[in-house]
Design a protein around this motif. Structure first.
Motif, PDB file in Angstrom:
ATOM      1  N   ALA A 252       0.833  -1.202   0.000  1.00  0.00           N
ATOM      2  CA  ALA A 252       0.000   0.000   0.000  1.00  0.00           C
ATOM      3  C   ALA A 252       0.870   1.255   0.000  1.00  0.00           C
ATOM      4  O   ALA A 252       0.565   2.247  -0.684  1.00  0.00           O
ATOM      5  CB  ALA A 252      -0.926   0.000   1.217  1.00  0.00           C
ATOM      6  N   GLY A 253       1.961   1.216   0.751  1.00  0.00           N
ATOM      7  CA  GLY A 253       2.875   2.350   0.780  1.00  0.00           C
ATOM      8  C   GLY A 253       3.536   2.585  -0.563  1.00  0.00           C
ATOM      9  O   GLY A 253       3.678   3.733  -1.011  1.00  0.00           O
ATOM     10  N   LEU A 254       3.956   1.519  -1.226  1.00  0.00           N
ATOM     11  CA  LEU A 254       4.568   1.653  -2.552  1.00  0.00           C
ATOM     12  C   LEU A 254       3.563   2.217  -3.556  1.00  0.00           C
ATOM     13  O   LEU A 254       3.911   3.049  -4.406  1.00  0.00           O
ATOM     14  CB  LEU A 254       5.081   0.294  -3.022  1.00  0.00           C
ATOM     15  N   ALA A 255       2.303   1.743  -3.457  1.00  0.00           N
ATOM     16  CA  ALA A 255       1.271   2.259  -4.347  1.00  0.00           C
ATOM     17  C   ALA A 255       1.018   3.742  -4.082  1.00  0.00           C
ATOM     18  O   ALA A 255       0.801   4.534  -5.015  1.00  0.00           O
ATOM     19  CB  ALA A 255      -0.021   1.465  -4.161  1.00  0.00           C
ATOM     20  N   ALA A 256       1.081   4.132  -2.806  1.00  0.00           N
ATOM     21  CA  ALA A 256       0.888   5.539  -2.457  1.00  0.00           C
ATOM     22  C   ALA A 256       2.019   6.394  -3.018  1.00  0.00           C
ATOM     23  O   ALA A 256       1.787   7.509  -3.511  1.00  0.00           O
ATOM     24  CB  ALA A 256       0.810   5.680  -0.938  1.00  0.00           C
ATOM     25  N   PRO A 262       0.453  11.904  -0.027  1.00  0.00           N
ATOM     26  CA  PRO A 262       1.173  12.656   1.000  1.00  0.00           C
ATOM     27  C   PRO A 262       2.230  11.794   1.683  1.00  0.00           C
ATOM     28  O   PRO A 262       2.087  10.564   1.752  1.00  0.00           O
ATOM     29  CB  PRO A 262       0.057  13.056   1.988  1.00  0.00           C
ATOM     30  N   PRO A 263       3.302  12.398   2.215  1.00  0.00           N
ATOM     31  CA  PRO A 263       4.386  11.637   2.860  1.00  0.00           C
ATOM     32  C   PRO A 263       3.913  10.699   3.957  1.00  0.00           C
ATOM     33  O   PRO A 263       4.512   9.650   4.180  1.00  0.00           O
ATOM     34  CB  PRO A 263       5.291  12.741   3.417  1.00  0.00           C
ATOM     35  N   ALA A 265       1.402   8.760   4.041  1.00  0.00           N
ATOM     36  CA  ALA A 265       1.006   7.467   3.495  1.00  0.00           C
ATOM     37  C   ALA A 265       2.211   6.631   3.104  1.00  0.00           C
ATOM     38  O   ALA A 265       2.181   5.399   3.142  1.00  0.00           O
ATOM     39  CB  ALA A 265       0.094   7.672   2.293  1.00  0.00           C
ATOM     40  N   VAL A 266       3.301   7.310   2.728  1.00  0.00           N
ATOM     41  CA  VAL A 266       4.515   6.602   2.302  1.00  0.00           C
ATOM     42  C   VAL A 266       5.120   5.803   3.444  1.00  0.00           C
ATOM     43  O   VAL A 266       5.814   4.811   3.233  1.00  0.00           O
ATOM     44  CB  VAL A 266       5.533   7.603   1.716  1.00  0.00           C
ATOM     45  N   TRP A 267       4.837   6.221   4.684  1.00  0.00           N
ATOM     46  CA  TRP A 267       5.371   5.491   5.838  1.00  0.00           C
ATOM     47  C   TRP A 267       4.885   4.043   5.891  1.00  0.00           C
ATOM     48  O   TRP A 267       5.465   3.214   6.579  1.00  0.00           O
ATOM     49  CB  TRP A 267       4.988   6.212   7.134  1.00  0.00           C
ATOM     50  N   LEU A 268       3.834   3.756   5.174  1.00  0.00           N
ATOM     51  CA  LEU A 268       3.351   2.371   5.149  1.00  0.00           C
ATOM     52  C   LEU A 268       4.389   1.415   4.594  1.00  0.00           C
ATOM     53  O   LEU A 268       4.367   0.209   4.896  1.00  0.00           O
ATOM     54  CB  LEU A 268       2.067   2.284   4.304  1.00  0.00           C
ATOM     55  N   THR A 269       5.306   1.946   3.773  1.00  0.00           N
ATOM     56  CA  THR A 269       6.344   1.066   3.219  1.00  0.00           C
ATOM     57  C   THR A 269       7.218   0.466   4.313  1.00  0.00           C
ATOM     58  O   THR A 269       7.898  -0.539   4.082  1.00  0.00           O
ATOM     59  CB  THR A 269       7.228   1.828   2.228  1.00  0.00           C
ATOM     60  N   ALA A 270       7.197   1.060   5.498  1.00  0.00           N
ATOM     61  CA  ALA A 270       7.976   0.502   6.612  1.00  0.00           C
ATOM     62  C   ALA A 270       7.502  -0.896   6.981  1.00  0.00           C
ATOM     63  O   ALA A 270       8.238  -1.683   7.585  1.00  0.00           O
ATOM     64  CB  ALA A 270       7.894   1.425   7.825  1.00  0.00           C
TER      65      ALA A 270
END
Length: 347
Positions: A252-256, A262-263, A265-270
């Motif tokens: 989901a983070g990569l898709a975001a 917004p940044p 959402a990118v934290w989901l890549t963790a």
């Protein structure tokens, strides 16, 4: 000592690869007493000459075992599988242990031995605490009473008094029977002197299917007997759940990121750190504990451990509440095939 007659019962279905060898190991026993082998044959198997063969139309292991015990003639019942190899002296040792300990059922080590590199990796995992936890029949240990054993050599009366194998319990059927034997005051005895060679599954697909069903039916056991829950049973589903959550969050983070979200959402890549840490862990276990294993085998161990853990965990987590339908079938009662044959004879 005077050795009593023994009936070896073997459920058979889709065992073409190992059946002849398994039968040869049983009939080649140097057992001092009388010995018979009863095969309960599923729809896909062919009858073997010189053996007692009974039909098992259901094609399921518990039904096969009950049918074989009904056809067996002796007071000691030794369970064996078509993909397991009984070593010389096995029956004499088992019967001696039954006599010495007064146990209802005795068994030993499930000595997994692979042929291919992949099977050898599975065999290592199946005999390691990293793969299957601390069960004595997998990893060995001292002789003594246990909850269950691999296969088993029983006093027939213990099987009959407990009601035989539950034909609705399509996995963990031996554990379930031994639980009922223990509930009646019987003792289940493990001895490392008994070792049965077991041939592991030959591919990722068959290994994953095997452990998925193991997990599904272990959830049935925990659901019906919650006092038996332990870290060994709960660790794989916990790992599978965490890895799945991490993967979903990471994707989901990569898709975001690709969508310019917004940044925050990118934290989901963790979340991807969870499966990465898990894979690093099983790789480290293989490197540390399998040092004496050939390199080609050791290279496959992390994959094998991951398949076993994730499949077992997925099966446990998705096990439907209505999976186990208790059967009224009992050893000593005629099965459907026997009743049909009797009716046909009467006509």
């Amino acid at each position: 000592m005077e050795y009593p007659p023994v009936s070896v019962v073997m459920p058979v279905r889709n065992e073409e690869r190992h059946l002849a060898e398994a039968v040869r190991h049983v009939l080649g026993q140097d057992y001092p007493g009388e010995l018979e082998l009863v095969l309960a044959v599923g729809p896909s198997a062919a009858a073997q000459p010189r053996l007692t063969v009974v039909a098992n139309p259901a094609g399921q292991i518990p039904a096969a075992l009950n049918a074989a015990v009904r056809a067996a003639r002796h007071a000691v019942i030794a369970r064996m599988d078509g993909h397991a190899l009984m070593p010389p002296g096995y029956l004499a040792t088992a019967v001696g242990t039954l006599t010495e300990t007064g146990a209802a059922d005795v068994g030993g080590v499930m000595a997994a031995v692979g042929v291919t590199n992949f099977q050898q990796a599975v065999a290592w995992a199946m005999t390691s605490r990293a793969g299957v936890g601390s069960a004595a029949f997998h990893t060995g240990g001292g002789a003594g009473p246990v909850d269950s054993v691999y296969l088993g050599v029983y006093h027939r009366e213990a099987i009959e008094q407990a009601g035989g194998w539950d034909e609705g319990m399509l996995r963990a059927e031996d554990w379930d029977l031994n639980y009922r034997i223990r509930a009646r005051g019987g003792r289940i005895w493990f001895t490392p002197d008994l070792r049965v060679t077991y041939r592991p599954r030959p591919s990722i697909r068959t290994l994953a299917a095997q452990y998925f069903h193991y997990g599904r039916w272990r959830r049935v056991i925990v659901r019906e007997h919650p006092e038996t829950a332990s870290f060994r049973y709960l660790a794989p589903p916990a790992a599978a759940a965490l890895v799945t959550i991490g993967l979903v969050a990471g994707v989901a983070g990569l898709a975001a990121m690709a969508a310019g979200a917004p940044p925050a959402a990118v934290w989901l890549t963790a979340g991807l750190a969870i499966p990465v840490v898990y894979l690093a862990g099983v790789t480290a276990v293989a490197a540390a504990l399998a040092r004496g294993v050939p390199a080609k085998v050791r290279a496959r161990i992390p994959l094998v451990l991951a398949v076993m853990h994730m499949a077992w965990g997925a099966g446990f987590l998705t096990s439907p509440r209505g999976l186990h339908r208790k059967s009224d079938a009992r050893v000593g009662q005629p099965d459907a095939a026997t009743e049909s044959a009797a009716a046909a004879g009467a006509e």
